[in-house]
Scaffold this active site. Structure first.
Site, PDB file in Angstrom:
ATOM      1  N   ASN A 219       0.760  -1.334  -0.120  1.00 51.10           N
ATOM      2  CA  ASN A 219      -0.324   0.198   0.214  1.00 51.10           C
ATOM      3  C   ASN A 219       0.630   1.725  -0.224  1.00 51.10           C
ATOM      4  O   ASN A 219       1.230   1.583   0.639  1.00 51.10           O
ATOM      5  CB  ASN A 219      -1.081  -0.189   1.392  1.00 51.10           C
ATOM      6  CG  ASN A 219      -1.402   1.432   1.716  1.00 51.10           C
ATOM      7  OD1 ASN A 219      -1.856   2.604   0.593  1.00 51.10           O
ATOM      8  ND2 ASN A 219      -2.100   1.316   2.604  1.00 51.10           N
ATOM      9  N   TRP A 220       0.903   2.251  -1.028  1.00 50.54           N
ATOM     10  CA  TRP A 220       1.946   3.209  -1.648  1.00 50.54           C
ATOM     11  C   TRP A 220       1.002   4.652  -0.752  1.00 50.54           C
ATOM     12  O   TRP A 220       1.967   5.201  -0.510  1.00 50.54           O
ATOM     13  CB  TRP A 220       2.243   2.849  -3.438  1.00 50.54           C
ATOM     14  CG  TRP A 220       3.182   2.405  -3.790  1.00 50.54           C
ATOM     15  CD1 TRP A 220       3.818   1.163  -2.656  1.00 50.54           C
ATOM     16  CD2 TRP A 220       3.498   1.690  -4.355  1.00 50.54           C
ATOM     17  NE1 TRP A 220       4.432   0.463  -3.593  1.00 50.54           N
ATOM     18  CE2 TRP A 220       4.608   1.005  -4.850  1.00 50.54           C
ATOM     19  CE3 TRP A 220       3.383   3.114  -5.845  1.00 50.54           C
ATOM     20  CZ2 TRP A 220       5.486   0.826  -5.644  1.00 50.54           C
ATOM     21  CZ3 TRP A 220       4.808   2.925  -6.755  1.00 50.54           C
ATOM     22  CH2 TRP A 220       5.100   1.958  -7.068  1.00 50.54           C
ATOM     23  N   LYS A 221       0.025   4.086  -0.361  1.00 46.05           N
ATOM     24  CA  LYS A 221      -0.424   5.430   0.365  1.00 46.05           C
ATOM     25  C   LYS A 221      -0.004   6.489  -0.642  1.00 46.05           C
ATOM     26  O   LYS A 221      -0.462   6.637  -1.472  1.00 46.05           O
ATOM     27  CB  LYS A 221       0.445   5.572   1.725  1.00 46.05           C
ATOM     28  CG  LYS A 221       0.188   4.480   2.469  1.00 46.05           C
ATOM     29  CD  LYS A 221       0.330   4.901   4.258  1.00 46.05           C
ATOM     30  CE  LYS A 221       0.763   4.051   5.259  1.00 46.05           C
ATOM     31  NZ  LYS A 221       0.428   3.728   6.260  1.00 46.05           N
TER      32      LYS A 221
ATOM     33  N   HIS B 238      -9.552   1.580   4.814  1.00 48.67           N
ATOM     34  CA  HIS B 238      -8.055   1.554   5.204  1.00 48.67           C
ATOM     35  C   HIS B 238      -8.270   2.453   6.657  1.00 48.67           C
ATOM     36  O   HIS B 238      -8.391   3.632   6.578  1.00 48.67           O
ATOM     37  CB  HIS B 238      -7.030   2.057   4.807  1.00 48.67           C
ATOM     38  CG  HIS B 238      -5.416   1.985   4.803  1.00 48.67           C
ATOM     39  ND1 HIS B 238      -4.958   2.592   6.280  1.00 48.67           N
ATOM     40  CD2 HIS B 238      -4.319   1.249   4.867  1.00 48.67           C
ATOM     41  CE1 HIS B 238      -3.405   2.881   6.211  1.00 48.67           C
ATOM     42  NE2 HIS B 238      -3.001   1.452   5.568  1.00 48.67           N
TER      43      HIS B 238
ATOM     44  N   GLU C 169      -6.403   5.487   7.677  1.00 48.08           N
ATOM     45  CA  GLU C 169      -6.380   6.900   7.382  1.00 48.08           C
ATOM     46  C   GLU C 169      -7.539   7.038   6.670  1.00 48.08           C
ATOM     47  O   GLU C 169      -7.494   8.581   6.868  1.00 48.08           O
ATOM     48  CB  GLU C 169      -4.800   6.237   6.307  1.00 48.08           C
ATOM     49  CG  GLU C 169      -3.932   5.940   7.623  1.00 48.08           C
ATOM     50  CD  GLU C 169      -2.880   5.526   6.778  1.00 48.08           C
ATOM     51  OE1 GLU C 169      -2.605   5.697   5.509  1.00 48.08           O
ATOM     52  OE2 GLU C 169      -1.772   5.427   6.855  1.00 48.08           O
TER      53      GLU C 169
ATOM     54  N   GLU D 176      -5.248  -4.909  10.996  1.00 50.02           N
ATOM     55  CA  GLU D 176      -4.307  -3.842  10.576  1.00 50.02           C
ATOM     56  C   GLU D 176      -5.011  -3.750  12.410  1.00 50.02           C
ATOM     57  O   GLU D 176      -5.574  -1.646  12.049  1.00 50.02           O
ATOM     58  CB  GLU D 176      -5.034  -2.830   9.453  1.00 50.02           C
ATOM     59  CG  GLU D 176      -4.372  -3.297   8.061  1.00 50.02           C
ATOM     60  CD  GLU D 176      -4.038  -2.160   7.433  1.00 50.02           C
ATOM     61  OE1 GLU D 176      -2.625  -2.700   6.472  1.00 50.02           O
ATOM     62  OE2 GLU D 176      -3.987  -1.515   6.854  1.00 50.02           O
TER      63      GLU D 176
ATOM     64  N   GLY E 236       2.202   2.313  10.094  1.00 46.51           N
ATOM     65  CA  GLY E 236       3.318   3.297  10.639  1.00 46.51           C
ATOM     66  C   GLY E 236       3.746   3.657  11.465  1.00 46.51           C
ATOM     67  O   GLY E 236       4.048   5.388  11.008  1.00 46.51           O
TER      68      GLY E 236
ATOM     69  N   SER F  55       3.575  -2.180  10.470  1.00 47.75           N
ATOM     70  CA  SER F  55       4.467  -2.228   9.961  1.00 47.75           C
ATOM     71  C   SER F  55       5.299  -3.907  10.102  1.00 47.75           C
ATOM     72  O   SER F  55       6.685  -3.967  10.794  1.00 47.75           O
ATOM     73  CB  SER F  55       5.139  -1.254  11.579  1.00 47.75           C
ATOM     74  OG  SER F  55       4.691  -0.529  12.147  1.00 47.75           O
TER      75      SER F  55
ATOM     76  N   GLY G   6       2.592  -1.322   4.180  1.00 45.75           N
ATOM     77  CA  GLY G   6       3.138   0.877   3.519  1.00 45.75           C
ATOM     78  C   GLY G   6       4.484   0.032   3.232  1.00 45.75           C
ATOM     79  O   GLY G   6       4.474   0.497   2.151  1.00 45.75           O
ATOM     80  N   GLY G   7       4.852   0.922   4.636  1.00 48.70           N
ATOM     81  CA  GLY G   7       6.379   1.877   4.908  1.00 48.70           C
ATOM     82  C   GLY G   7       7.627   0.827   3.899  1.00 48.70           C
ATOM     83  O   GLY G   7       8.132   1.259   2.518  1.00 48.70           O
TER      84      GLY G   7
HETATM   85  C1  PEP Z   1      -1.186   0.144   5.924  1.00 54.87           C
HETATM   86  O1  PEP Z   1      -0.368   0.792   5.213  1.00 54.87           O
HETATM   87  O2  PEP Z   1      -1.477  -0.249   5.147  1.00 54.87           O
HETATM   88  C2  PEP Z   1       0.451  -0.477   6.846  1.00 54.87           C
HETATM   89  C3  PEP Z   1       0.290  -1.488   6.997  1.00 54.87           C
HETATM   90  O3  PEP Z   1       1.977   0.610   6.825  1.00 54.87           O
HETATM   91  P1  PEP Z   1       2.642   0.119   7.498  1.00 54.87           P
HETATM   92  O4  PEP Z   1       3.852  -1.172   7.309  1.00 54.87           O
HETATM   93  O5  PEP Z   1       3.444   1.082   7.547  1.00 54.87           O
HETATM   94  O6  PEP Z   1       2.815   0.326   9.059  1.00 54.87           O
END
Ligand code: PEP
Length: 255
Positions: A13-15, A98, A100, A170, A176, A216, A237-238
């Site tokens: 998930n590139w956000k 999500h 966010e 999640e 994040g 994470s 994500g990251g």
């Molecule tokens: C996400 O954006 O769904 C996520 C899990 O981010 P991260 O891996 O950066 O915590």
């Protein structure tokens, strides 16, 4: 438990990151690193990067997803993009609900359900996100909340349509933040999601649904998280913005 009957899916998930040119570059870097994956490899990218991503991924095992879709197919919804539009652009997956989006853009369990149904009706696979906040966890509501969010998201989704649903557990406190759930916490959360599906559709159906963990997940902890019986993949994500790290996670899911 029958983990082997479920597809393992690693989805990035590139956000709100990467331009189209950067998208092409990153996918070109990733392609050789993930080409032997024994799991599905998906990159969910910003709307403006979809065209570049679909072209860069052509002929590879990487499939492209979006990060949201609207619940109507067209109309006066300025700034929104419909599931049909995504399909027309070569998108196969879409992230729905999500945290966010729930936190910053007023997404509710009801709109998550509407968007999920729209995505499924259009032929997309929906990656539906559920998860508790730290406060909810500390109050002891994790199971209740995960079951509620899962059932709400799947209201009026048929067992047939459920074949195109992935649920991503999640925990909001792990997204994040660099704080990852322990493997046991991830397995337990995913187990609550599966139990909710079993309550709604029956245990046999629930055994077939891919439930990812997200929060994470990285190159160092992926192996342990993905070894858990209820963890069928990850929403990343990251670490999905770094070709090498993402490929290590893909390899961990391929074991
Ligand atoms: C996400 O954006 O769904 C996520 C899990 O981010 P991260 O891996 O950066 O915590």
């Amino acid at each position: 438990m029958k983990k082997e009957v479920r597809s393992a899916v690693i989805a990035g998930n590139w956000k709100m990151n990467k331009t189209p040119a950067e998208t092409t570059q990153l996918i070109n870097e990733m392609k050789p690193l993930v080409k032997d994956a024994d799991c599905k490899v998906v990159l969910c990218v910003p709307f403006v990067d979809i065209d570049a991503a679909v072209k860069a991924a052509e002929g590879s095992n990487i499939e492209i997803g979006a990060e949201n879709c609207h619940f109507k197919s067209s109309g006066a919804y300025t700034g929104e993009v419909s599931a049909e539009m995504l399909v027309a652009c070569g998108v196969k997956y879409v992230v729905i609900g999500h945290s966010e989006r729930r936190q910053y853009f007023g997404e509710t369990d009801q709109t998550v359900n509407l968007r999920t149904k729209a995505a499924l009706d259009a032929g997309l696979t929906a990656i539906v996100c559920v998860g508790e906040t730290l406060e909810q966890r500390e109050l002891g509501y994790t199971e209740t909340l995960l079951k509620f969010q899962t059932k709400m998201a799947l209201t009026n989704v048929s067992a047939e349509q459920l074949k195109n649903v992935i649920i991503a557990y999640e925990p909001v406190w792990a997204i994040g933040t660099g704080v990852t759930a322990t493997a046991e916490q991830a397995d337990e959360g995913n187990g609550y999601v599966r139990a909710a599906i079993a309550e709604a559709y029956g245990a046999d159906v629930a055994e077939t649904v891919t439930v990812q963990y997200g929060g994470s997940m990285n190159a160092k902890n992926a192996d342990e998280l993905l070894s858990m019986v209820n963890v069928d993949g990850g929403l990343i994500g990251g670490a999905s913005l770094k070709a090498e790290d993402f490929s290590v996670i893909v390899k961990a899911a391929s074991k």
